[in-house]
Design a protein around this motif. Sequence first.
Motif, PDB file in Angstrom:
ATOM      1  N   ALA A  48      -8.640  -2.790 -12.060  1.00 16.98           N
ATOM      2  CA  ALA A  48      -8.161  -2.433 -10.718  1.00 16.98           C
ATOM      3  C   ALA A  48      -8.817  -1.143 -10.243  1.00 16.98           C
ATOM      4  O   ALA A  48      -9.213  -1.025  -9.072  1.00 16.98           O
ATOM      5  N   THR A  49      -8.951  -0.168 -11.158  1.00 14.79           N
ATOM      6  CA  THR A  49      -9.601   1.096 -10.803  1.00 14.79           C
ATOM      7  C   THR A  49     -11.047   0.869 -10.420  1.00 14.79           C
ATOM      8  O   THR A  49     -11.547   1.413  -9.434  1.00 14.79           O
ATOM      9  N   SER A  52     -11.261  -0.858  -6.977  1.00 18.49           N
ATOM     10  CA  SER A  52     -11.005   0.046  -5.855  1.00 18.49           C
ATOM     11  C   SER A  52     -12.198   0.960  -5.609  1.00 18.49           C
ATOM     12  O   SER A  52     -12.557   1.230  -4.463  1.00 18.49           O
ATOM     13  N   GLU A 123       2.943   8.284  -5.618  1.00 18.09           N
ATOM     14  CA  GLU A 123       3.364   6.887  -5.475  1.00 18.09           C
ATOM     15  C   GLU A 123       2.446   6.186  -4.471  1.00 18.09           C
ATOM     16  O   GLU A 123       2.884   5.716  -3.422  1.00 18.09           O
ATOM     17  N   PRO A 125       0.240   3.574  -2.336  1.00 20.63           N
ATOM     18  CA  PRO A 125       0.381   2.141  -2.048  1.00 20.63           C
ATOM     19  C   PRO A 125      -0.651   1.338  -2.840  1.00 20.63           C
ATOM     20  O   PRO A 125      -1.688   1.867  -3.254  1.00 20.63           O
ATOM     21  N   ASN A 126      -0.364   0.066  -3.026  1.00 19.10           N
ATOM     22  CA  ASN A 126      -1.280  -0.813  -3.753  1.00 19.10           C
ATOM     23  C   ASN A 126      -2.388  -1.259  -2.796  1.00 19.10           C
ATOM     24  O   ASN A 126      -2.402  -2.394  -2.309  1.00 19.10           O
ATOM     25  N   GLN A 127      -3.295  -0.355  -2.538  1.00 23.56           N
ATOM     26  CA  GLN A 127      -4.395  -0.589  -1.614  1.00 23.56           C
ATOM     27  C   GLN A 127      -5.606   0.187  -2.130  1.00 23.56           C
ATOM     28  O   GLN A 127      -5.468   1.332  -2.570  1.00 23.56           O
ATOM     29  N   ALA A 131      -5.631   4.086  -3.444  1.00 20.88           N
ATOM     30  CA  ALA A 131      -5.734   4.367  -4.880  1.00 20.88           C
ATOM     31  C   ALA A 131      -6.818   5.396  -5.168  1.00 20.88           C
ATOM     32  O   ALA A 131      -6.624   6.329  -5.955  1.00 20.88           O
TER      33      ALA A 131
END
Length: 347
Positions: A48-49, A52, A123, A125-127, A131
């Motif tokens: 995921a990193t 992004s 915190e 967002p999952n974007q 990120a």
Amino acid sequence: MAAGIRAKHGWLSSNTSLYRALHRHISPSSVCLQRAADVRGARAASSATSDSQTYCMELVRSRDYDGYVSSLLLPEEARRSSLALRAFNVELAQVKDSVSQKTIGLMRMQFWKAAVEEIYRDEPPNQPVSAELWRAVRKHYLTKRWLLRIITEREKDLDDRAYRNLQELETYSENTQSSLIYLLLECLGLKNVHADHAASHIGKAQGIVTCLRATPYHGSRRKVYLPMDVCMLHGASQEDFIRGSREQNVRDVVYDIASQAHVHLQHARSFSNNVPKAANLAFLQTVSLKEPNKRNCTSGPGRSPTDISPSSFLLLLPPPLPPVMPPLWGILPGRLSGGSQRNLDLF
């Protein structure tokens, strides 16, 4: 003594029973499964990193090529954060052209305001951009005020109207372009008042030049954002720019606006002796303010200072601050010469 032995053996048997019970509940197979799950989770997080990071890099490369090249020339510890900041800027800049109603644009701006607040609460967002921006904030302790100021100014610009005067254009440029440079300086670990002053003027010059360079693109969509006071001073109408007129009054408008960018670059250069050398890297994008103009606006016999092609809107500007690497143009011939849509819609 027998009682003692019985007691001892009883304690041992109870512990043995406990061990066997635990062994039944935590078998080697379950331990292996747990470890495999942990490994998969770690790999997913790493993927995921990486995704992004790739997303931000491709977004900047396709929509802000000047900024992409400038970021690649930064030290490794600041490069990824620079791309994150420029991707954030691209996301905001695209809102205006990608929505059909102002209300939708305001909703997207509200999302980014909330995202910044959540980033500073750890915190995000999952974007992808959020990120990467969260990572940059944690690494360099970036100032939240600059991020929010960019969003607020972009939000005001959703009104989609021409600037009333040159000062209004300068304010917009200061709050967007200059704020981005302040953040880049923080990525480089610099907090210097002279560097900030230079960044302020460079950001204003960059915003003015971008507005001029974007005029043919906006004109093709029947929109003109040039300051109305300068246009009125020379009797140039919006229709003149939409039609791509080459009349002298149009050239005079371009020259006057370009002159203001020239003034800001001159002010920026006045700080050159006091600006730390490390700050030069944050100003690399100023190369794109000069190079095309040097080629298109060289004075010569029979050529006046206002003889600037309205179709290209490339400006006669002084050398940028600070001195940058000449080999850049040998490596990337023609790629930073302006005029391409991918760099113009960032304004």
